[in-house]
Write a protein that holds these residues in place. Structure first.
Motif, short mmCIF file in Angstrom:
data_model
loop_
_atom_site.label_atom_id
_atom_site.label_comp_id
_atom_site.label_asym_id
_atom_site.label_seq_id
_atom_site.Cartn_x
_atom_site.Cartn_y
_atom_site.Cartn_z
N ASP A 126 48.45 27.21 2.07
CA ASP A 126 47.59 28.35 1.72
C ASP A 126 46.12 28.05 1.92
O ASP A 126 45.35 28.92 2.36
CB ASP A 126 47.83 28.75 0.26
N PHE A 127 45.70 26.84 1.58
CA PHE A 127 44.29 26.48 1.68
C PHE A 127 43.83 26.56 3.14
O PHE A 127 42.76 27.12 3.44
CB PHE A 127 44.09 25.07 1.14
N GLN A 128 44.64 26.03 4.05
CA GLN A 128 44.26 26.07 5.46
C GLN A 128 44.29 27.48 6.02
O GLN A 128 43.43 27.87 6.81
CB GLN A 128 45.19 25.16 6.28
N ILE A 129 45.27 28.28 5.61
CA ILE A 129 45.33 29.66 6.09
C ILE A 129 44.08 30.43 5.68
O ILE A 129 43.50 31.19 6.47
CB ILE A 129 46.60 30.36 5.56
N TYR A 147 47.23 34.95 11.31
CA TYR A 147 47.90 33.81 10.68
C TYR A 147 48.91 34.29 9.65
O TYR A 147 48.66 35.28 8.94
CB TYR A 147 46.87 32.90 9.99
N VAL A 148 50.03 33.58 9.59
CA VAL A 148 51.05 33.89 8.59
C VAL A 148 51.49 32.60 7.92
O VAL A 148 51.47 31.53 8.53
CB VAL A 148 52.28 34.61 9.21
N LYS A 149 51.88 32.71 6.66
CA LYS A 149 52.42 31.56 5.96
C LYS A 149 53.91 31.47 6.24
O LYS A 149 54.62 32.48 6.17
CB LYS A 149 52.17 31.66 4.46
N GLY A 150 54.38 30.28 6.56
CA GLY A 150 55.80 30.13 6.83
C GLY A 150 56.19 28.68 7.03
O GLY A 150 55.35 27.82 7.33
N ASP A 151 57.46 28.41 6.87
CA ASP A 151 58.03 27.09 7.08
C ASP A 151 58.45 27.00 8.54
O ASP A 151 59.28 27.79 9.01
CB ASP A 151 59.24 26.92 6.16
N PHE A 152 57.90 26.03 9.28
CA PHE A 152 58.22 26.00 10.71
C PHE A 152 59.64 25.52 10.99
O PHE A 152 60.07 25.51 12.14
CB PHE A 152 57.19 25.22 11.53
N MET A 153 60.39 25.17 9.95
CA MET A 153 61.81 24.90 10.13
C MET A 153 62.66 26.17 9.94
O MET A 153 63.88 26.14 10.04
CB MET A 153 62.28 23.82 9.15
N LYS A 154 61.98 27.30 9.66
CA LYS A 154 62.68 28.57 9.45
C LYS A 154 62.01 29.69 10.25
O LYS A 154 61.83 30.80 9.78
CB LYS A 154 62.68 28.92 7.96
N LEU A 155 61.66 29.40 11.50
CA LEU A 155 60.94 30.37 12.33
C LEU A 155 61.79 31.58 12.67
O LEU A 155 61.29 32.71 12.71
CB LEU A 155 60.47 29.69 13.62
N VAL A 156 63.08 31.37 12.91
CA VAL A 156 63.96 32.49 13.27
C VAL A 156 64.06 33.47 12.10
O VAL A 156 63.99 34.69 12.28
CB VAL A 156 65.36 31.99 13.67
#
Length: 347
Positions: A126-129, A147-156
């Motif tokens: 969150d801080f970087q976003i 920009y969106v917050k998300g886990d890059f292991m759950k992109l789909v």
């Protein structure tokens, strides 16, 4: 209980960051590695909650390394490194592009202006976003870079299959618990024929995991840069192929015979600085620059101007710098293993 700051940082994540490592760098235990992999989001967020402002102080808003040419300024070299990736990928106007692990958006903004593509940055911090959005608004690029917050292991799960023309990652996917997982997610969110470009952090073919010195260098990079586990170029290449990508180009750019090494800013050797402003950048990593930063952080943390644990994270950055320089000098490590790969047009 988590203590959430107004800027999105979490005090306890910063303060507890170093718990994920055995402090004996020569004897990193398997349970520590397994714990980091299982809790990779906490490792990444704890690190970047504490390190982001230190990165910006020492490096600017593009958190990556680059090659250096004679007479070329530090900032210019970072931009050229980003342009080179975009050019190798063939990014162009009208393309929808994902920046995986976008940091505070320095590369996204630069690549957007260089290519006229539309860039979406994904980040789990969150801080970087918040900082990325502030800088992007100031640059007048809000309609082109988001920009969106998300886990890059759950992109789909977040974006859906076939939702991007291209995806790139600049020194970010090394934070993933495994490469097959993140590369597999990237493959799925690309349209058929879509391109993936990455600058990956890897240990090279010269690295010997049974060598105590080599092992301590890898460990120093891990603890100092919030990385669950360092892996090799061979493992990276195998993972890209295993998930279904077709590799069009691969190269370790650190092997190019450059007169100025990629790690020179971390050496604190001002004799290699190319411009006036570079002297300031390099000075920050000299003994006197580190002395000033060390004591300034102590004071700022004591009076509550930075979150508790920031000083300790700052100390791990020194560990990282020493390991990165040694790894670079011995050619055991590269931060710029370049892979350009394409999703097959049809299965």
């Amino acid at each position: 209980m988590l203590s959430l700051l107004a800027d999105g940082r979490v005090n306890s994540r910063i303060a507890n960051y170093t718990q994920f490592w055995d402090q004996d760098s020569s004897q990193d235990k398997k349970e520590h590695t397994d714990n980091r992999i299982a809790n990779y989001t906490d490792v990444i967020n704890g690190y970047y909650d504490g390190a982001t402002e230190l990165y910006e102080y020492g490096w600017g808003t593009s958190f990556h390394f680059s090659r250096f040419f004679k007479g070329e300024g530090f900032v210019q070299s970072l931009a050229r490194h980003e342009h080179y990736l975009a050019a190798q990928m063939g990014l162009r106007p009208g393309m929808r592009v994902l920046d995986v692990g976008c940091g505070v958006g320095g590369p996204a903004r630069e690549i957007a202006q260089f290519t006229d593509a539309t860039i979406v940055g994904v980040n789990n911090n969150d801080f970087q976003i918040g900082r990325a959005r502030k800088y992007t608004k100031a640059a007048g690029l809000e309609s082109q870079v988001t920009y969106v917050k998300g886990d890059f292991m759950k992109l789909v799960e977040q974006f859906g299959e076939g939702s991007f023309d291209a995806v790139y990652a600049i020194e970010a996917t090394v934070h993933a618990p495994n490469w097959e997982g993140i590369y597999g997610q990237i493959l799925k969110i690309l349209k058929p024929g879509g391109v993936f470009g990455v600058y990956e952090w890897c240990m090279t073919d010269r690295w010997d995991k049974t060598n105590p010195l080599h092992k301590s260098i890898a460990h120093g990079i891990e603890v100092g840069d919030g990385i669950p586990e360092m892996r090799t170029i061979d493992e990276c290449r195998a993972a890209v192929k295993a998930v279904g990508f077709q590799i069009e180009h691969e190269e370790d750019l650190a092997e190019r015979p450059d007169p100025i090494p990629w790690y020179y800013p971390l050496e604190g050797d001002i004799s290699k600085a190319q411009t006036f402003w570079d002297y300031i950048t390099v000075w920050r990593m000299s003994w006197s620059g580190k002395f000033v930063t060390h004591h300034a952080l102590r004071i700022l943390e004591a009076v509550g101007l930075v979150p508790k644990g920031t000083w300790e994270v700052g100390e791990t950055l020194k560990t990282a710098a020493a390991a990165l320089v040694k790894g670079g000098q011995m050619k055991l490590f590269t931060p710029m293993y370049l892979v350009i790969a394409r999703k097959p047009a049809s299965s």
